[in-house]
Design an enzyme around this catalytic site. Structure first.
Site, mmCIF file in Angstrom:
data_model
loop_
_atom_site.group_PDB
_atom_site.id
_atom_site.type_symbol
_atom_site.label_atom_id
_atom_site.label_comp_id
_atom_site.label_asym_id
_atom_site.label_seq_id
_atom_site.Cartn_x
_atom_site.Cartn_y
_atom_site.Cartn_z
ATOM 1 N N CYS A 100 0.813 -1.226 0.000
ATOM 2 C CA CYS A 100 0.000 0.000 0.000
ATOM 3 C C CYS A 100 0.844 1.272 0.000
ATOM 4 C CB CYS A 100 -0.940 0.010 1.193
ATOM 5 S SG CYS A 100 -1.928 -1.476 1.312
ATOM 6 N N HIS B 91 -3.470 6.980 3.158
ATOM 7 C CA HIS B 91 -3.864 5.684 2.607
ATOM 8 C C HIS B 91 -5.288 5.377 3.080
ATOM 9 C CE1 HIS B 91 -4.026 1.629 1.422
ATOM 10 N NE2 HIS B 91 -3.646 1.085 2.558
ATOM 11 N N ASN C 265 -9.985 -0.178 0.392
ATOM 12 C CA ASN C 265 -8.520 -0.114 0.327
ATOM 13 C C ASN C 265 -8.059 -0.668 -1.030
ATOM 14 O OD1 ASN C 265 -5.781 -0.543 0.567
ATOM 15 N ND2 ASN C 265 -5.885 -1.552 2.566
HETATM 16 N N1 ACO Z 1 -18.296 -8.696 9.693
HETATM 17 C C1 ACO Z 1 -18.682 -8.989 10.935
HETATM 18 N N2 ACO Z 1 -17.827 -9.323 11.911
HETATM 19 C C2 ACO Z 1 -16.524 -9.358 11.595
HETATM 20 C C3 ACO Z 1 -16.046 -9.058 10.319
HETATM 21 C C4 ACO Z 1 -16.991 -8.724 9.337
HETATM 22 N N3 ACO Z 1 -16.638 -8.417 8.076
HETATM 23 N N4 ACO Z 1 -14.704 -9.159 10.309
HETATM 24 C C5 ACO Z 1 -14.335 -9.507 11.567
HETATM 25 N N5 ACO Z 1 -15.439 -9.639 12.336
HETATM 26 C C6 ACO Z 1 -15.513 -10.006 13.741
HETATM 27 C C7 ACO Z 1 -14.282 -10.746 14.188
HETATM 28 O O1 ACO Z 1 -14.412 -12.107 13.886
HETATM 29 C C8 ACO Z 1 -14.298 -10.493 15.676
HETATM 30 O O2 ACO Z 1 -15.193 -11.373 16.289
HETATM 31 P P1 ACO Z 1 -14.835 -12.078 17.690
HETATM 32 O O3 ACO Z 1 -14.653 -10.930 18.653
HETATM 33 O O4 ACO Z 1 -16.016 -12.935 17.940
HETATM 34 O O5 ACO Z 1 -13.552 -12.801 17.422
HETATM 35 C C9 ACO Z 1 -14.907 -9.084 15.796
HETATM 36 O O6 ACO Z 1 -15.548 -8.822 14.523
HETATM 37 C C10 ACO Z 1 -13.897 -7.987 16.064
HETATM 38 O O7 ACO Z 1 -12.773 -8.208 15.246
HETATM 39 P P2 ACO Z 1 -11.528 -7.259 15.298
HETATM 40 O O8 ACO Z 1 -10.446 -7.807 14.442
HETATM 41 O O9 ACO Z 1 -11.188 -6.886 16.699
HETATM 42 O O10 ACO Z 1 -12.140 -5.963 14.630
HETATM 43 P P3 ACO Z 1 -11.462 -4.566 14.483
HETATM 44 O O11 ACO Z 1 -12.263 -3.547 15.160
HETATM 45 O O12 ACO Z 1 -9.986 -4.620 14.771
HETATM 46 O O13 ACO Z 1 -11.596 -4.304 12.918
HETATM 47 C C11 ACO Z 1 -10.332 -4.514 10.891
HETATM 48 C C12 ACO Z 1 -11.057 -5.249 12.009
HETATM 49 C C13 ACO Z 1 -11.332 -3.652 10.164
HETATM 50 C C14 ACO Z 1 -9.716 -5.526 9.945
HETATM 51 C C15 ACO Z 1 -9.229 -3.613 11.500
HETATM 52 O O14 ACO Z 1 -8.453 -4.361 12.397
HETATM 53 C C16 ACO Z 1 -8.338 -3.004 10.464
HETATM 54 O O15 ACO Z 1 -8.735 -2.176 9.687
HETATM 55 N N6 ACO Z 1 -7.042 -3.366 10.466
HETATM 56 C C17 ACO Z 1 -6.084 -2.801 9.538
HETATM 57 C C18 ACO Z 1 -6.185 -3.471 8.216
HETATM 58 C C19 ACO Z 1 -5.456 -2.678 7.148
HETATM 59 O O16 ACO Z 1 -5.626 -1.484 7.065
HETATM 60 N N7 ACO Z 1 -4.627 -3.309 6.345
HETATM 61 C C20 ACO Z 1 -3.970 -2.516 5.337
HETATM 62 C C21 ACO Z 1 -2.822 -3.125 4.771
HETATM 63 S S1 ACO Z 1 -3.304 -4.101 3.445
HETATM 64 C C22 ACO Z 1 -1.962 -4.265 2.397
HETATM 65 O O17 ACO Z 1 -0.867 -3.852 2.654
HETATM 66 C C23 ACO Z 1 -2.246 -4.957 1.141
#
Ligand code: ACO
Length: 342
Positions: free
Chosen positions: A129, A269, A299
């Site tokens: 990214c 980003h 993204n």
């Molecule tokens: N729908 C519903 N529930 C979901 C979903 C979904 N799509 N995805 C995850 N959950 C659930 C999880 O299973 C978890 O459930 P549990 O508590 O029963 O285990 C719960 O939601 C909370 O999950 P978290 O991972 O804590 O959620 P968080 O608030 O951290 O959000 C997210 C997740 C959006 C992925 C966040 O962590 C994030 O944005 N991380 C950064 C990702 C990113 O920006 N990557 C960029 C680089 S990509 C590259 O370089 C190609």
């Protein structure tokens, strides 16, 4: 004069005599829209969860026969038109991508053929990214030294091709698209003042595509294990992203000699609205300084900052002489920030 001081002053003079400008920008996103409501039918998720945790409402998907090089070539054509540059003038094409059409040849060579830039050298750059900002810095060096007059930098991705559509943790986050910039040394254009890049390979496991490379070549086992799709530790990535985006922004602003309050437009980003909000808060930036389009595209990895820059410029969010701060992070980990005087 010893060798060291000679090279330092030599480099300084070269930088001064050939500043690097963004002479034109362009972007392209595919037509097909995938909404959160569509995703509700594919995995156990909800519009409410996706919007509240990420800010994303919809994303674009390339058509089956549409490759990264097709998206890249369309964005490039728009940037060339904006800069008033023809294909014959391009000396070098850099394509930043983690979704090349093939492992080789480079997507940049395929773009060269598609836009008819026969004189141009061409290579791909892989910094996930952060790729577009890495590409701007690499491309700038050829302009600074006077080696090339016109460099085309593209961030392009067909992330849908490496998305596991059965994994709700990742499939809601990404989209396809491309953005491009033409670099030249041209006083009537937008000068790239500073770029700050970084990487931390000790965190390489946070976001990866495990199979298909030399470590783990494709086999029936890798396919059965869904190892040809992107995997991510979302929570750890989230925390790291905030820290490195803040630090890169501070470094780039410091080298440019400006404060965050002087920045007209911050283009982060477009990974997650909560990451952007946290970075803005830590930098003490005002919400109105920050440009967001992630609600429409999700993204798009290396294309993200490039598409947002093009949209911010065309939408009148960037005025002449504004300072623009670009900042990104991604797999690697890798990160980068750039300050441009528009
Ligand atoms: N729908 C519903 N529930 C979901 C979903 C979904 N799509 N995805 C995850 N959950 C659930 C999880 O299973 C978890 O459930 P549990 O508590 O029963 O285990 C719960 O939601 C909370 O999950 P978290 O991972 O804590 O959620 P968080 O608030 O951290 O959000 C997210 C997740 C959006 C992925 C966040 O962590 C994030 O944005 N991380 C950064 C990702 C990113 O920006 N990557 C960029 C680089 S990509 C590259 O370089 C190609």
């Amino acid at each position: 004069m010893n060798q060291k001081s000679h090279s330092a002053s030599h480099e300084k003079n070269l930088v001064k005599s050939h500043p690097c400008h963004i002479a034109g920008v362009g972007s392209y996103v595919p037509e097909r829209v995938l909404t959160n409501a569509d995703l509700e039918k594919m995995v156990d998720t909800s519009d409410d969860w996706i919007v509240s945790r990420t800010g994303i409402r919809e994303r674009r998907l390339a058509a089956a026969g549409e490759c990264t090089s097709d998206l890249a070539a369309k964005a490039a054509a728009r940037a060339m038109q904006d800069a008033g540059v023809t294909a014959d003038q391009i000396d070098l094409i850099i394509v930043a991508t983690i979704t090349p059409d093939m492992i080789f040849p480079s997507t940049a060579c395929l773009v060269q053929q598609k836009i008819g830039a026969r004189r141009a050298a061409a290579f791909d750059l892989e910094a996930a990214c952060s790729g577009f900002i890495y590409g701007l810095h690499v491309g700038s060096q050829f302009i600074h030294t006077g080696a090339y007059r016109t460099v085309l930098v593209i961030g392009a991705e067909k992330i849908s091709s490496i998305t596991d559509w059965a994994d709700r943790n990742t499939c809601v986050l990404f989209g396809d698209g491309a953005g491009a910039a033409i670099l030249q040394s041209r006083a009537d254009a937008h000068e790239i003042l500073t770029v700050s890049l970084g990487a931390d390979g000790t965190k390489s496991g946070l976001i990866e595509l495990p199979a298909g490379g030399s470590k783990c070549p494709a086999s029936p086992e890798t396919i059965a294990g869904r190892m040809h799709f992107l995997r991510m530790d979302g929570r750890e990535t989230f925390k790291n992203a905030i820290n490195v985006m803040c630090q890169a922004s501070k470094d780039a602003l410091k080298h440019a000699g400006i404060e965050v309050g002087q920045v007209g437009c911050i283009i982060p980003h477009q990974a997650n609205q909560r990451i952007v909000d946290a970075v803005s808060e830590k930098l003490e930036a005002k919400p109105e300084q920050v440009f967001l389009n992630l609600q429409k595209y999700g993204n798009t990895s290396a294309a993200s900052v490039a598409i947002a820059l093009d949209e911010a410029y065309r939408g009148g969010r960037i005025k002449k002489d504004d300072y623009v701060l670009l900042v990104a992070f991604g797999s690697g980990l890798s990160w980068g920030a750039a300050v441009i005087r528009w």
